[in-house]
Write an enzyme that holds these catalytic residues in place. Structure first.
Site, PDB file in Angstrom:
ATOM      1  N   GLY A  73       0.701  -0.812  -0.297  1.00  0.00           N
ATOM      2  CA  GLY A  73      -0.159   0.154   0.111  1.00  0.00           C
ATOM      3  C   GLY A  73       1.220   1.091  -0.073  1.00  0.00           C
ATOM      4  O   GLY A  73       1.376   1.286   0.782  1.00  0.00           O
TER       5      GLY A  73
ATOM      6  N   THR B 225       5.711   2.353   5.533  1.00  0.00           N
ATOM      7  CA  THR B 225       4.082   1.861   5.692  1.00  0.00           C
ATOM      8  C   THR B 225       3.225   3.183   7.383  1.00  0.00           C
ATOM      9  O   THR B 225       3.786   3.107   7.930  1.00  0.00           O
ATOM     10  CB  THR B 225       4.141  -0.002   6.481  1.00  0.00           C
ATOM     11  OG1 THR B 225       3.009  -0.468   6.937  1.00  0.00           O
ATOM     12  CG2 THR B 225       4.652  -0.454   7.702  1.00  0.00           C
TER      13      THR B 225
ATOM     14  N   ASP C  61       1.007   1.772   8.397  1.00  0.00           N
ATOM     15  CA  ASP C  61       0.878   0.804  10.161  1.00  0.00           C
ATOM     16  C   ASP C  61       1.839   0.878  11.027  1.00  0.00           C
ATOM     17  O   ASP C  61       1.495   0.771  12.238  1.00  0.00           O
ATOM     18  CB  ASP C  61       0.152  -0.036   9.538  1.00  0.00           C
ATOM     19  CG  ASP C  61      -0.610  -0.020   8.399  1.00  0.00           C
ATOM     20  OD1 ASP C  61      -1.453   0.985   8.484  1.00  0.00           O
ATOM     21  OD2 ASP C  61      -0.066  -1.244   7.709  1.00  0.00           O
TER      22      ASP C  61
ATOM     23  N   MET D 285      -7.143   2.509   9.657  1.00  0.00           N
ATOM     24  CA  MET D 285      -6.754   1.211   9.329  1.00  0.00           C
ATOM     25  C   MET D 285      -5.394   1.385  10.349  1.00  0.00           C
ATOM     26  O   MET D 285      -5.443   2.062  11.290  1.00  0.00           O
ATOM     27  CB  MET D 285      -5.471   1.976   7.735  1.00  0.00           C
ATOM     28  CG  MET D 285      -6.725   2.069   6.225  1.00  0.00           C
ATOM     29  SD  MET D 285      -4.981   2.480   5.104  1.00  0.00           S
ATOM     30  CE  MET D 285      -6.267   2.551   3.432  1.00  0.00           C
ATOM     31  N   GLY D 286      -6.075  -0.027  10.084  1.00  0.00           N
ATOM     32  CA  GLY D 286      -4.930  -0.974  10.894  1.00  0.00           C
ATOM     33  C   GLY D 286      -5.696  -2.223  11.335  1.00  0.00           C
ATOM     34  O   GLY D 286      -6.574  -2.806  11.274  1.00  0.00           O
ATOM     35  N   ARG D 287      -4.927  -3.561  10.658  1.00  0.00           N
ATOM     36  CA  ARG D 287      -5.360  -4.565  10.498  1.00  0.00           C
ATOM     37  C   ARG D 287      -4.517  -5.338  12.226  1.00  0.00           C
ATOM     38  O   ARG D 287      -5.568  -5.629  12.509  1.00  0.00           O
ATOM     39  CB  ARG D 287      -4.787  -5.769   9.614  1.00  0.00           C
ATOM     40  CG  ARG D 287      -4.019  -6.900   9.922  1.00  0.00           C
ATOM     41  CD  ARG D 287      -4.448  -7.801   8.574  1.00  0.00           C
ATOM     42  NE  ARG D 287      -4.898  -7.244   7.452  1.00  0.00           N
ATOM     43  CZ  ARG D 287      -5.594  -7.445   6.350  1.00  0.00           C
ATOM     44  NH1 ARG D 287      -6.557  -8.386   7.623  1.00  0.00           N
ATOM     45  NH2 ARG D 287      -5.908  -7.071   5.344  1.00  0.00           N
TER      46      ARG D 287
ATOM     47  N   GLU E  89      -9.502  -0.420  11.515  1.00  0.00           N
ATOM     48  CA  GLU E  89     -10.877  -1.967  11.344  1.00  0.00           C
ATOM     49  C   GLU E  89     -10.799  -3.333  11.834  1.00  0.00           C
ATOM     50  O   GLU E  89     -11.106  -4.287  11.648  1.00  0.00           O
ATOM     51  CB  GLU E  89     -10.181  -1.647   9.529  1.00  0.00           C
ATOM     52  CG  GLU E  89      -8.435  -2.360   9.512  1.00  0.00           C
ATOM     53  CD  GLU E  89      -8.162  -2.446   8.077  1.00  0.00           C
ATOM     54  OE1 GLU E  89      -8.815  -1.258   7.230  1.00  0.00           O
ATOM     55  OE2 GLU E  89      -6.887  -1.516   8.170  1.00  0.00           O
TER      56      GLU E  89
ATOM     57  N   LEU F 105      -7.825   7.222   1.400  1.00  0.00           N
ATOM     58  CA  LEU F 105      -7.323   8.962   1.978  1.00  0.00           C
ATOM     59  C   LEU F 105      -6.096   9.052   2.822  1.00  0.00           C
ATOM     60  O   LEU F 105      -5.517  10.591   2.584  1.00  0.00           O
ATOM     61  CB  LEU F 105      -8.391   9.955   2.229  1.00  0.00           C
ATOM     62  CG  LEU F 105      -9.839  10.277   1.254  1.00  0.00           C
ATOM     63  CD1 LEU F 105     -10.978  10.762   1.920  1.00  0.00           C
ATOM     64  CD2 LEU F 105      -9.170  11.068   0.533  1.00  0.00           C
TER      65      LEU F 105
ATOM     66  N   ARG G 235      -3.830   7.344   3.196  1.00  0.00           N
ATOM     67  CA  ARG G 235      -2.214   7.440   2.844  1.00  0.00           C
ATOM     68  C   ARG G 235      -2.306   7.750   1.756  1.00  0.00           C
ATOM     69  O   ARG G 235      -0.811   7.643   0.977  1.00  0.00           O
ATOM     70  CB  ARG G 235      -2.409   6.118   2.846  1.00  0.00           C
ATOM     71  CG  ARG G 235      -3.113   5.281   1.539  1.00  0.00           C
ATOM     72  CD  ARG G 235      -2.589   3.914   1.104  1.00  0.00           C
ATOM     73  NE  ARG G 235      -3.628   3.267  -0.287  1.00  0.00           N
ATOM     74  CZ  ARG G 235      -3.584   1.659   0.007  1.00  0.00           C
ATOM     75  NH1 ARG G 235      -4.164   0.797   1.534  1.00  0.00           N
ATOM     76  NH2 ARG G 235      -3.889   1.708  -1.704  1.00  0.00           N
TER      77      ARG G 235
END
Length: 412
Positions: free
Chosen positions: A14, A143, A145, A191-193, A248, A303, A305
């Site tokens: 990403g 990243t 993240d 975002m953030g797994r 997320e 948006l 990133r």
């Protein structure tokens, strides 16, 4: 002194709003150090396998182009999500990669990316050492993240955090203007797994004139639906507008993602990552059904990133720094390494480029320490804020044309 060969650089995973600043750092440093040509892979290692690449001197003609590239979001060269097989599973792929490298007289292979991209650097450097190939392989971190091990933080994170905190603050103001005769709960999905660094950044919205989000939920702590609803009910007794930010990837105690409760899609990418979407929408619907107040869900999605107009000066400069440091490290003989950012000082904030063995970084995730969350697990502490605040400072004004930012675009 023997004439130097060529460098090839690619971008993977990403994108971020500063990934091209790292590319600019690679290109500028490679030319300064006397490398003959700098090639760019088109769409990462996947495109490289199809022999898709470009001589970057045909794209970057001046220092102004470098400055424009630093301000351009997304992956200038194109990205991919492609997992190299283990060497024993498909040695032919590795033979093909190295035959192309030899054909292009490549001395240094640089890959700008996150955790999965560092896995590519690890595998290629291992293969080169075992088979006696001369190429050097270096990773450049990237990243939003912020979940790469051994680096204090990753390029892309500071700018995404700045955008997220700013947008959260603006959403809070918007919500306050709509609550004259009704209660409202706004659920914001970030975002953030598995790592909640970005979601925690929404706490920066708490300033002298803004209360900030009321609740913050990160994947590092199991999510309890009943406790969540009770907390919302308690807050609505005290205020008419409640704003909640969630990663997320928040999960229940049994390991299920909250977004799965809505029966969402089961798409899985090449690295086995399940697509996550709809967490905020599910929770907003749940609140509306169970509590009966007005709700809305906001998903920043890509948006966060790609907002280069909100990029942090610290972030752009560090992204440029690590790109250049990778070239320098390879030129001095390093391989199988990733450049990292070491925090030298907090006051004033200073950082420097370091270098670590990619084997200790690839496939490892850096999570938010539990001690940086409150006891209930629904907000971050001052330690978290002190860590992140220096990373969002300053800005790089875009080059504006007719009122809009100008970008450097690949000419094929």
């Amino acid at each position: 002194m023997a004439k130097k060969g060529n460098i090839i650089v690619g971008q993977s995973g990403g994108p971020t709003s500063v990934i091209n600043s790292s590319l600019a750092g690679v290109y500028k440093t490679a030319k300064e150090r006397g490398f003959h040509k700098v090639y760019g892979m088109l769409h990462g290692i996947q495109g490289f396998l199809d022999e898709q690449y470009v001589d970057l001197s045909t794209q970057i003609h001046s220092d102004m182009d470098i400055e424009l590239l630093k301000r351009t979001p997304s992956a200038f060269l194109g990205s991919c999500r492609y997992k190299l097989p283990e060497i024993h599973e498909n040695p032919e792929i590795y033979e093909k990669i190295f035959s192309i490298l030899d054909k292009l007289n490549i001395e240094v292979f640089i890959y700008i990316g996150g955790n999965d991209s560092m896995d590519t650097i690890k595998k290629l450097s291992d293969y080169a050492i075992v088979r006696g190939h001369r190429q050097k392989f270096l990773g450049v971190p990237k990243t939003i993240d912020n979940d790469l091990a051994l680096t204090d933080h990753t390029p892309g994170f500071g700018s995404a955090a700045k955008y997220i905190a700013t947008s959260t603050k603006e959403l809070i103001r918007d919500a306050l203007g709509l609550t004259y005769n009704k209660d409202m709960v706004t659920v914001v999905e970030v975002m953030g797994r598995n790592a909640g660094w970005l979601t925690g950044a929404t706490a920066l919205a708490k300033t002298e004139e803004c209360d900030g989000p009321d609740l913050i939920y990160l994947p590092e702590v199991a999510f309890d639906v009943e406790k969540f609803l009770k907390k919302i009910q308690d807050l609505l007794k005290k205020k008419k507008s409640v704003v909640v930010t969630v990663s997320e990837g928040i999960k229940l105690e049994d390991g299920r993602y909250v977004c799965e409760l809505s029966g969402g899609p089961d798409y899985v990418d090449a690295f086995g990552h399940k697509q996550l979407q709809g967490t905020a929408a599910y929770l907003a619907g749940l609140i509306q059904n169970e509590i009966g107040c007005k709700t809305r869900s906001i998903e920043f999605s890509t948006l966060q990133r790609s907002a280069s107009h909100m990029a942090s000066r610290v972030d752009i400069n560090e992204a440029f720094m690590v790109g250049g440091a990778a070239v320098k490290a390879a030129d001095e003989g390093d391989t199988g390494k990733m450049v990292v950012i070491d925090r030298v000082s907090d006051d004033p904030y200073m950082s420097a480029a370091g270098i670590y063995d990619v084997h200790k970084i690839a496939n490892n995730e850096k999570l938010v320490p539990r001690s940086w969350l409150n006891k209930e697990g629904n907000y971050v502490t001052n330690e978290f804020l002190n860590y992140i605040e220096p990373l969002i400072q300053g800005d790089y004004q875009p080059f504006m044309v007719n009122g809009l930012p100008q970008h450097l675009v690949l000419k094929k």
